[in-house]
Design a protein around this motif. Structure first.
Motif, short mmCIF file in Angstrom:
data_model
loop_
_atom_site.label_atom_id
_atom_site.label_comp_id
_atom_site.label_asym_id
_atom_site.label_seq_id
_atom_site.Cartn_x
_atom_site.Cartn_y
_atom_site.Cartn_z
N THR A 31 0.61 -1.42 0.12
CA THR A 31 -0.02 -0.08 -0.03
C THR A 31 0.93 1.19 0.10
O THR A 31 0.21 2.34 -0.40
N ALA A 32 1.96 1.24 0.37
CA ALA A 32 3.02 2.32 0.36
C ALA A 32 3.55 2.61 -0.77
O ALA A 32 4.31 1.69 -1.66
N ILE A 33 3.45 3.92 -1.49
CA ILE A 33 4.11 4.31 -2.59
C ILE A 33 5.31 5.16 -2.28
O ILE A 33 6.23 5.22 -2.90
N TYR A 34 5.11 5.87 -1.47
CA TYR A 34 6.08 7.13 -0.91
C TYR A 34 6.59 6.77 0.37
O TYR A 34 6.10 6.12 1.32
N VAL A 40 9.79 8.46 -3.78
CA VAL A 40 9.12 7.45 -4.36
C VAL A 40 9.75 5.97 -4.01
O VAL A 40 11.10 6.04 -4.28
N LEU A 41 9.23 5.25 -3.53
CA LEU A 41 9.64 3.72 -3.33
C LEU A 41 10.14 2.95 -4.56
O LEU A 41 9.55 3.35 -5.64
#
Length: 89
Positions: A31-34, A40-41
């Motif tokens: 769910t994490a993109i940043y 940005v990951l």
């Protein structure tokens, strides 16, 4: 006492069962993109050559299972525990 056990049972179910949204288990979904810093990951790792890996795993075990089954059937037939009958007449 009954309500207390019900609460314990409910909490155990919640602990061991991950919620499902749109037929996707949340525990398996990123769910994490940043990052917290706003960066940005990187892309998640992908499995390289998935089909050959599956085939390398499945073919030997499937072959081994077939050989064990064939030998087991031969032993049962030899000991006359299981003898197929020919009723095609």
């Amino acid at each position: 006492m009954a309500t207390r056990l019900g609460c314990v049972g409910q909490s155990v179910r919640q602990i061991f069962k991950a919620p499902v949204i749109n037929h996707v288990n949340i525990a398996q979904r990123r769910t994490a993109i940043y990052a917290e810093s706003g960066a940005v990951l990187p892309k998640p790792d992908q499995i390289k050559f998935p089909l050959p890996k599956v085939l390398i795993t499945v073919i030997p075990f499937l072959t081994t299972g077939a050989i064990v089954s064939k030998n087991g059937a031969a032993i049962l037939e030899e000991m006359e525990i299981f003898v197929p009958e020919d009723d095609d007449d």
